[in-house]
Write a protein that holds these residues in place. Structure first.
Motif, PDB file in Angstrom:
ATOM      1  N   UNK A  25      11.607  -0.237  50.902  1.00  0.00           N
ATOM      2  CA  UNK A  25      11.415  -0.166  51.933  1.00  0.00           C
ATOM      3  C   UNK A  25      12.553  -0.111  52.960  1.00  0.00           C
ATOM      4  N   UNK A  26      13.751  -1.284  52.272  1.00  0.00           N
ATOM      5  CA  UNK A  26      14.458  -1.601  52.901  1.00  0.00           C
ATOM      6  C   UNK A  26      15.578  -0.521  52.587  1.00  0.00           C
ATOM      7  N   UNK A  27      15.583   0.172  51.817  1.00  0.00           N
ATOM      8  CA  UNK A  27      16.102   1.270  51.510  1.00  0.00           C
ATOM      9  C   UNK A  27      16.131   2.524  52.432  1.00  0.00           C
ATOM     10  N   UNK A  28      14.790   2.724  52.926  1.00  0.00           N
ATOM     11  CA  UNK A  28      13.911   3.928  53.255  1.00  0.00           C
ATOM     12  C   UNK A  28      14.703   3.178  55.117  1.00  0.00           C
ATOM     13  N   UNK A  29      14.253   2.710  55.142  1.00  0.00           N
ATOM     14  CA  UNK A  29      14.351   2.097  56.961  1.00  0.00           C
ATOM     15  C   UNK A  29      15.892   2.311  56.931  1.00  0.00           C
ATOM     16  N   UNK A  30      17.022   1.671  56.477  1.00  0.00           N
ATOM     17  CA  UNK A  30      17.802   2.407  56.425  1.00  0.00           C
ATOM     18  C   UNK A  30      17.919   3.627  56.158  1.00  0.00           C
ATOM     19  N   UNK A  31      17.371   4.685  56.086  1.00  0.00           N
ATOM     20  CA  UNK A  31      17.731   5.739  55.892  1.00  0.00           C
ATOM     21  C   UNK A  31      17.501   6.474  56.921  1.00  0.00           C
ATOM     22  N   UNK A  32      15.806   6.273  57.448  1.00  0.00           N
ATOM     23  CA  UNK A  32      15.337   6.564  58.956  1.00  0.00           C
ATOM     24  C   UNK A  32      16.685   6.037  59.808  1.00  0.00           C
ATOM     25  N   UNK A  33      16.825   5.507  59.464  1.00  0.00           N
ATOM     26  CA  UNK A  33      18.009   4.576  61.201  1.00  0.00           C
ATOM     27  C   UNK A  33      19.497   5.526  61.131  1.00  0.00           C
ATOM     28  N   UNK A  34      18.894   5.278  60.355  1.00  0.00           N
ATOM     29  CA  UNK A  34      20.314   6.530  59.793  1.00  0.00           C
ATOM     30  C   UNK A  34      20.660   8.186  60.101  1.00  0.00           C
ATOM     31  N   UNK A  35      18.641   8.070  60.251  1.00  0.00           N
ATOM     32  CA  UNK A  35      18.766   9.512  60.650  1.00  0.00           C
ATOM     33  C   UNK A  35      18.431   9.903  61.914  1.00  0.00           C
ATOM     34  N   UNK A  36      18.234   8.344  62.837  1.00  0.00           N
ATOM     35  CA  UNK A  36      18.004   8.483  64.149  1.00  0.00           C
ATOM     36  C   UNK A  36      19.601   7.889  65.118  1.00  0.00           C
ATOM     37  N   UNK A  37      19.990   7.494  64.778  1.00  0.00           N
ATOM     38  CA  UNK A  37      21.266   8.003  64.910  1.00  0.00           C
ATOM     39  C   UNK A  37      22.194   8.548  65.431  1.00  0.00           C
TER      40      UNK A  37
END
Length: 89
Positions: free
Chosen positions: A31-43
């Motif tokens: 879950x944390x890795x998915x959140x980090x990946x989605x945040x990077x895509x959002x950035x």
């Protein structure tokens, strides 16, 4: 060679407990890795919008909050950031 039944039962129980513990600890990491990946895509999407929006004078700040918001909510989160920016200025 004869296997002691109680030893065999303890080995099976140990492997089952190990499997359960690994499963419990892997879920939050995924879950944390998915959140980090989605945040990077959002950035990255915010940075791309800032390059295109600078032609029209519309930019959004790229920070942890906005990146996570765009990463979790996607396009509606981006629209929320844009609307809040328009309301403030």
């Amino acid at each position: 060679m004869q296997i002691n039944p109680s030893l065999f039962a303890m080995l099976i129980l140990g492997f089952v407990l190990l499997y359960i513990l690994v499963w419990i600890f892997i879920k939050p990491v995924k879950l944390i890795l998915k959140l980090a990946a989605n945040s990077a895509i959002g950035a990255l999407c915010l940075i791309a919008f800032n390059y295109a929006g600078s032609l029209f004078g519309i930019t959004l700040g790229v920070n942890l909050y906005s990146s996570v918001l765009c990463g979790i909510l996607g396009f509606p989160g981006f629209l929320m950031l844009l609307c809040s920016k328009m309301l403030i200025h």
